[in-house]
Design a protein around this motif. Structure first.
Motif, PDB file in Angstrom:
ATOM      1  N   HIS A  38       0.853  -1.201   0.000  1.00  0.00           N
ATOM      2  CA  HIS A  38       0.000   0.000   0.000  1.00  0.00           C
ATOM      3  C   HIS A  38       0.885   1.247   0.000  1.00  0.00           C
ATOM      4  CE1 HIS A  38      -2.918   3.042   1.419  1.00  0.00           C
ATOM      5  NE2 HIS A  38      -3.800   2.276   0.792  1.00  0.00           N
ATOM      6  N   TYR A  40       0.926   3.599   1.850  1.00  0.00           N
ATOM      7  CA  TYR A  40       1.296   4.073   3.188  1.00  0.00           C
ATOM      8  C   TYR A  40       2.452   3.286   3.801  1.00  0.00           C
ATOM      9  CZ  TYR A  40      -3.323   6.440   3.275  1.00  0.00           C
ATOM     10  OH  TYR A  40      -4.416   7.217   3.006  1.00  0.00           O
ATOM     11  N   ASP A  54      -3.445   1.774  -4.097  1.00  0.00           N
ATOM     12  CA  ASP A  54      -4.411   2.060  -3.033  1.00  0.00           C
ATOM     13  C   ASP A  54      -5.248   0.794  -2.806  1.00  0.00           C
ATOM     14  OD1 ASP A  54      -6.247   2.034  -5.107  1.00  0.00           O
ATOM     15  OD2 ASP A  54      -7.037   4.044  -4.721  1.00  0.00           O
ATOM     16  N   SER A  55      -6.236   0.899  -1.932  1.00  0.00           N
ATOM     17  CA  SER A  55      -6.990  -0.302  -1.548  1.00  0.00           C
ATOM     18  C   SER A  55      -7.664  -0.958  -2.749  1.00  0.00           C
ATOM     19  CB  SER A  55      -8.053   0.058  -0.521  1.00  0.00           C
ATOM     20  OG  SER A  55      -7.470   0.675   0.579  1.00  0.00           O
ATOM     21  N   ASN A 128     -12.315  -1.072   4.441  1.00  0.00           N
ATOM     22  CA  ASN A 128     -11.616  -1.046   5.741  1.00  0.00           C
ATOM     23  C   ASN A 128     -12.504  -1.649   6.825  1.00  0.00           C
ATOM     24  OD1 ASN A 128     -10.428   0.890   3.968  1.00  0.00           O
ATOM     25  ND2 ASN A 128      -9.393   1.847   5.693  1.00  0.00           N
ATOM     26  N   SER A 143     -12.345   4.070  -1.196  1.00  0.00           N
ATOM     27  CA  SER A 143     -12.492   5.521  -1.366  1.00  0.00           C
ATOM     28  C   SER A 143     -12.406   5.899  -2.848  1.00  0.00           C
ATOM     29  CB  SER A 143     -11.454   6.271  -0.534  1.00  0.00           C
ATOM     30  OG  SER A 143     -10.169   5.802  -0.815  1.00  0.00           O
ATOM     31  N   HIS A 212      -7.736  13.427   1.761  1.00  0.00           N
ATOM     32  CA  HIS A 212      -8.409  12.137   1.602  1.00  0.00           C
ATOM     33  C   HIS A 212      -9.818  12.267   2.185  1.00  0.00           C
ATOM     34  CE1 HIS A 212      -9.151   7.809   2.041  1.00  0.00           C
ATOM     35  NE2 HIS A 212      -8.153   7.621   1.202  1.00  0.00           N
ATOM     36  N   GLU A 214     -11.386  10.456   4.068  1.00  0.00           N
ATOM     37  CA  GLU A 214     -11.495  10.012   5.468  1.00  0.00           C
ATOM     38  C   GLU A 214     -11.336  11.196   6.420  1.00  0.00           C
ATOM     39  OE1 GLU A 214      -8.797   6.799   6.323  1.00  0.00           O
ATOM     40  OE2 GLU A 214      -9.615   5.530   4.750  1.00  0.00           O
ATOM     41  N   THR A 229      -6.280   7.819  -2.176  1.00  0.00           N
ATOM     42  CA  THR A 229      -4.827   7.906  -2.242  1.00  0.00           C
ATOM     43  C   THR A 229      -4.340   7.955  -3.705  1.00  0.00           C
ATOM     44  OG1 THR A 229      -4.949   6.472  -0.324  1.00  0.00           O
ATOM     45  CG2 THR A 229      -2.789   6.904  -1.175  1.00  0.00           C
TER      46      THR A 229
HETATM   47  P1  13P Z   1      -7.257   4.150   0.009  1.00  0.00           P
HETATM   48  O1  13P Z   1      -6.150   3.221  -0.179  1.00  0.00           O
HETATM   49  O2  13P Z   1      -8.526   3.579  -0.547  1.00  0.00           O
HETATM   50  O3  13P Z   1      -7.019   5.533  -0.474  1.00  0.00           O
HETATM   51  O4  13P Z   1      -7.536   4.256   1.588  1.00  0.00           O
HETATM   52  C1  13P Z   1      -6.676   4.870   2.437  1.00  0.00           C
HETATM   53  C2  13P Z   1      -6.538   4.158   3.698  1.00  0.00           C
HETATM   54  O5  13P Z   1      -6.667   4.702   4.752  1.00  0.00           O
HETATM   55  C3  13P Z   1      -6.196   2.769   3.636  1.00  0.00           C
HETATM   56  O6  13P Z   1      -6.280   2.260   4.868  1.00  0.00           O
END
Ligand code: 13P
Ligand code: SF4
Length: 322
Positions: A38, A40, A54-55, A128, A143, A212, A214, A229
């Motif tokens: 990912h 992150y 991304d997810s 998530n 997202s 984002h 979130e 993301t």
């Molecule tokens: P995305 O990867 O869908 O942008 O989500 C961000 C996130 O917080 C993943 O845990």
């Protein structure tokens, strides 16, 4: 029932001076493994991954891989999603404790009780969440595709959105659909505040604020662009601004720097006084633990088959929508 056994990475078993990237590549070939990472994750993990995304992109990659082993460098719900899609493959994650505040604060048994208030609703669940919550859902979204997923549901259907209330509110605004929102949030994105970001914008008038979904609605309203993301990354690549304030987990800055080396990238600070915006769960994974999980094929994600089958249905519905 989650059949995953407790596991503690044995870091002391790693020989001193081992060339970890080389060993990880060797083990990957030996095991016919694919490394999914990912945005992150730490840069050193992203650089070793076969695919970084991304997810949504990662679940699409997981759905089509022909590897025997999936080493999922992300958080538990992502690796679990890969297992739901690939029951016969071995799915490992560097650190089994890499959870997610959204998934962890919406346990399936509690969610099932909560849902009883809304018996005639379709349930749209953000990816998530645990397999147990997926199994209670009509359709999954990320997202990247939440608007498309919600728009795909008949207009006369009443909707519940879980577990992220901020993403849910954002999607309500984009689609004009009313939804009952489960009161969950991400501990990383919840820390950004409009007040602190407005002050930062004033210091950097040339910078565009990107966020984002979130994030809280007050942050989204202040932002020049809101997106997943992958959408934020594309925005930085294509937009001609020379500076960006990035209101999401700072791991994404690695790919942004690769695509726009000259741009100034300013990670949004948390409101707590701390300047970091890192997900403590994502950062549990390390190169050492990735090496161990490929060497030992542990810790492995395992799932009860009847739960997996139930969780697969809403996930496939999402994947069919793209
Ligand atoms: P995305 O990867 O869908 O942008 O989500 C961000 C996130 O917080 C993943 O845990
Ligand atoms: Fe969960 Fe937030 Fe971490 Fe993403 S950044 S894994 S939503 S806690």
């Amino acid at each position: 029932m989650d059949l995953t056994a407790p596991y503690l990475p044995d870091l002391e078993s790693i020989p001193a001076g081992l060339d970890l990237p080389a060993e990880i590549r060797r083990l990957k070939a030996e095991r016919n493994a694919v490394i999914l990472g990912h945005y992150y994750q730490e840069p050193e993990i992203q650089d070793l991954a076969d695919f970084v995304g991304d997810s949504l992109q990662l679940s699409q990659q997981a759905a089509k891989t022909d590897a025997d082993v999936i080493a999922f460098c992300g958080v538990h719900f992502m690796a679990e999603t890969a297992k739901i899609l690939n029951p016969t493959k071995t799915v490992v994650i560097p650190d089994m404790d890499a959870g997610c505040s959204l998934a962890d604060r919406c346990p399936a048994d509690y969610f099932a009780e909560w849902l009883k208030q809304y018996p005639d609703h379709d349930v749209v669940s953000y990816i998530n969440c645990s397999a147990g919550v997926k199994a209670l859902s009509t359709v999954i979204c990320t997202s990247s595709n939440a608007e498309r997923v919600v728009n795909s549901l008949p207009k006369d259907r009443k909707l519940v959105f879980a577990p992220d209330r901020h993403l849910g509110k954002w999607v309500m605004k984009q689609t004009g659909r009313e939804m009952v929102l489960f009161p969950g949030f991400c501990i990383v994105h919840e820390q950004f505040t409009a007040k602190r970001l407005a002050a930062l914008k004033a210091l950097h008038p040339e910078a565009k604020l990107i966020a984002h979904p979130e994030c809280d609605a007050t942050v989204s309203q202040l932002a020049d662009f809101v997106g997943s993301t992958a959408a934020l990354l594309n925005y930085v690549e294509k937009d001609r601004a020379t500076a960006f304030i990035v209101a999401t987990e700072a791991g994404i800055l690695h790919q942004m720097r690769l695509r726009r080396p000259q741009a100034e990238l300013i990670p949004a600070p948390a409101d707590s006084g701390c300047n970091c915006s890192l997900c403590p769960y994502m950062k549990l994974n390390s190169l050492e633990k990735l090496y161990l999980c490929l060497r030992d094929l542990k810790p492995e994600i395992r799932l009860d088959e009847s739960l997996r089958v139930l969780a697969l249905k809403p996930l496939e519905r999402m994947l069919a929508l793209g």
